[in-house]
Scaffold this active site. Structure first.
Site, short mmCIF file in Angstrom:
data_model
loop_
_atom_site.label_atom_id
_atom_site.label_comp_id
_atom_site.label_asym_id
_atom_site.label_seq_id
_atom_site.Cartn_x
_atom_site.Cartn_y
_atom_site.Cartn_z
CE LYS A 36 3.55 -0.45 -5.05
NZ LYS A 36 4.36 0.54 -3.83
CD GLU A 46 -1.93 -5.68 8.56
OE1 GLU A 46 -2.91 -4.55 9.01
OE2 GLU A 46 -0.43 -5.85 9.21
CB CYS A 58 -2.47 -1.00 10.69
SG CYS A 58 -1.40 -1.82 10.52
CD GLU A 81 -5.22 3.76 10.32
OE1 GLU A 81 -5.26 3.35 8.94
OE2 GLU A 81 -4.93 2.26 10.92
P1 ADP Z 1 -0.88 4.31 3.12
O1 ADP Z 1 -1.90 5.17 3.25
O2 ADP Z 1 -0.04 3.62 4.45
O3 ADP Z 1 0.56 4.86 2.50
P2 ADP Z 1 -1.19 2.99 0.77
O4 ADP Z 1 -2.44 1.67 1.13
O5 ADP Z 1 -1.38 4.40 0.01
O6 ADP Z 1 -1.03 2.92 2.56
O7 ADP Z 1 -0.55 2.55 0.72
C1 ADP Z 1 -0.19 0.93 0.71
C2 ADP Z 1 0.44 0.44 -0.40
O8 ADP Z 1 -0.59 0.10 -1.15
C3 ADP Z 1 1.90 1.24 -1.55
O9 ADP Z 1 2.90 0.16 -1.54
C4 ADP Z 1 1.58 1.60 -2.01
O10 ADP Z 1 1.60 1.91 -3.10
C5 ADP Z 1 0.71 0.64 -2.63
N1 ADP Z 1 -0.98 1.10 -3.71
C6 ADP Z 1 -1.65 2.04 -3.39
N2 ADP Z 1 -2.19 2.33 -4.16
C7 ADP Z 1 -2.78 1.56 -4.66
C8 ADP Z 1 -3.36 0.63 -5.56
N3 ADP Z 1 -4.06 1.62 -6.09
N4 ADP Z 1 -3.52 -0.70 -5.89
C9 ADP Z 1 -2.18 -1.43 -5.35
N5 ADP Z 1 -1.26 -1.37 -4.97
C10 ADP Z 1 -1.22 0.26 -4.46
#
Ligand code: ADP
Length: 499
Positions: free
Chosen positions: A203, A277, A311, A408
């Site tokens: 995804k 990560e 990151c 961050e």
């Molecule tokens: P950033 O702050 O860098 O956008 P996120 O951690 O919000 O990072 O997002 C990284 C990935 O995790 C994206 O593909 C996002 O759609 C997905 N994501 C966000 N929330 C969840 C969740 N609760 N469970 C699994 N994946 C998630």
């Protein structure tokens, strides 16, 4: 008379040229027409494009001008289930039974097609994510191909990587990736999973799904058996459904520490394996004996590269007190020459911020920095009216306890601090919740070894920064996550290893 004339000429000659006002590069735009983006994308499940069960789609926009590029499907729980079933079926019936050398051939083929389509992939990455085309073209896409080449080579040599061990793939890997290096993160995750005999449901991030979807068509072109890699799109809820699916054997996640914690809670008590990560707050440490001009370039590359959307970005700069003033002057001069603007222009150094939300986060941190009493410096530069932009930003007079030192920001914002001794800087550099990367700039080899041994960071660069290679493992300590990706270390998180 001749003497006066030559005096005048000499005077004219010594007028210093200012890079930012006296001359500029002509525009050198890459052409968007060289990339094919479909108006709408479904879900890539079992080797075919399928409509989402929800019937819902969302727009993906170009953050440099806010124009819609395409409509993308939202995968719900049923779609996630379809994708996981397809991956399970492909694993049991095809992929795990296939001779490893044959699996390797498919991975090589994917690498070759990525190379063939390198220009198109770079353009799509830049249009969808906002990063400068120079970076997509010279770093993201070639490094993605390199990862497929590298792991293709391991596919039939796993017994040499783990001699005298019994090896089995884990099964179905659920992989969730962020928006900062979309194609490269997909390659980091897919290539080792396939080389070790696993199948995949990937995804991508909701703001940058297009290169993963292009990769789906590359997998079709490579004739990868249906279901071996499935690519589903959507936001956090789709990711959560993938994490929670009972038939997924392993979760590989790159993203924020907050979502990493949610994932850990969600898989606690199951026998799902995971590698996470997460965030970072890298210290870039410059000693007085370092080659200063080189270090300035390294610092600029470390934080302003990819708009600070990295990151492992060097977002904290520690300068030894004796050179701090001179270094800051050089750094200010250098950032006044950085070109901020159209990411499709080959001269651009700093492109668009990936999304409005991220821009707001960065701007909020800039306000926090000011309120905390730090001095801000931003070079004068005109930013485009449409789109999401942030000029390179330096903060001086920063304290170790300030939020801009500890948290961050994920933007082109650098907190500058000073130190006197090795012990002091080690203490300060290690004093954050993160431990992903760090950099050391010094003339002395012994000091490099002393620092790298004591810095609690997964990667420490010496006299360089932000260098990556498929053969080198990458990953963090503390709240930066666990598990390693890349290199030989990147194979074991996808294997059941028994003696
Ligand atoms: P950033 O702050 O860098 O956008 P996120 O951690 O919000 O990072 O997002 C990284 C990935 O995790 C994206 O593909 C996002 O759609 C997905 N994501 C966000 N929330 C969840 C969740 N609760 N469970 C699994 N994946 C998630």
């Amino acid at each position: 008379m001749a003497k006066t004339a030559s005096k005048q000429i000499n005077k004219a000659k010594i007028k210093p040229l200012r890079f930012d006002t006296d001359w500029q590069y002509d525009p050198a735009p890459e052409s968007a027409a060289a990339a094919q983006i479909e108006p709408e994308y479904g879900l890539f499940i079992n080797g075919k494009w399928q409509k989402p069960d929800s019937g819902q789609y969302f727009d993906t926009i170009n953050p440099a001008n806010e124009k819609t590029l395409s409509r993308i499907a939202v995968a719900n729980e049923k779609d996630v289930d379809r994708a996981v079933r397809a991956a399970r079926n492909a694993h049991e019936k095809v992929w795990k039974k296939m001779a490893p050398a044959e699996r390797g051939k498919y991975i090589f083929r994917i690498a070759r097609i990525i190379q063939e389509k390198a220009r198109e992939l770079a353009i799509i990455e830049t249009l969808d994510g906002g990063k400068p085309i120079r970076e997509s073209r010279d770093f993201d896409v070639p490094t993605a191909a390199q990862h497929f080449f590298y792991y293709a080579g391991w596919a039939d040599k796993l017994n040499y990587a783990f001699p005298q061990k019994k090896l089995n793939p884990l099964g179905v890997a659920g992989q969730i990736i962020p928006w900062n290096f979309p194609l490269l993160m997909a390659a980091w995750k897919i290539a080792p999973a396939l080389a070790t005999g696993n199948t995949v449901v990937l995804k991508p991030a909701e703001t940058t799904s297009l290169t993963a979807l292009k990769l789906a068509s590359i997998l079709q072109e490579a004739d990868l058996p249906p279901g071996v890699v499935n690519i589903i799109t959507g936001a956090g809820a789709t990711g959560a459904a993938l994490v929670e699916h009972p038939d997924v054997n392993k979760i590989a996640f790159t993203g924020s520490t907050s979502v990493g914690k949610i994932i850990q809670r969600s898989i606690a008590g199951t026998n799902k394996r995971s590698t996470l990560e997460l965030g970072g707050k890298a210290a870039n440490i410059v000693f007085e004996d370092a080659p200063l001009d080189q270090a300035v370039e390294g610092v600029v590359n470390g934080i302003f590269f990819n708009q600070g959307h990295v990151c492992c970005a060097g977002s904290r700069l520690y300068l030894q007190e004796s050179i701090a003033k001179e270094f800051i002057r050089k750094l200010k001069d250098r950032i006044s020459t950085l070109i901020v603007g159209d990411p499709m222009d080959k001269n651009t150094d700093i492109g668009a911020i990936n999304s409005k939300e991220q821009l707001n986060t960065i701007l909020r941190y800039i306000q926090i920095g000011k309120k905390e009493g730090a001095a801000i410096h931003q070079p004068a530069c005109s930013l485009p009216k449409k789109g999401f932009w942030c000029p390179p930003t330096l903060f001086t007079d920063v304290a170790q306890s300030n939020r801009i030192t500890q948290e961050e920001i994920f933007g082109p914002v650098l907190a500058i601090l000073t130190f006197r001794t090795d012990d002091e800087v080690i203490e300060k550099a290690n004093n954050t919740p993160y431990g992903l990367s760090a950099g050391v700039w010094t003339d002395k080899g012994s000091r490099i070894f002393n620092m790298t041994r004591r810095l609690r960071a997964g990667v420490v660069w010496a006299n360089t920064f932000n260098k990556f290679d498929a053969a080198a493992p990458f990953g963090g300590y503390k709240e930066s996550g666990f598990g390693r990706e890349g290199g030989l270390h990147g194979l074991s998180p996808y294997l059941e290893i028994n003696s």
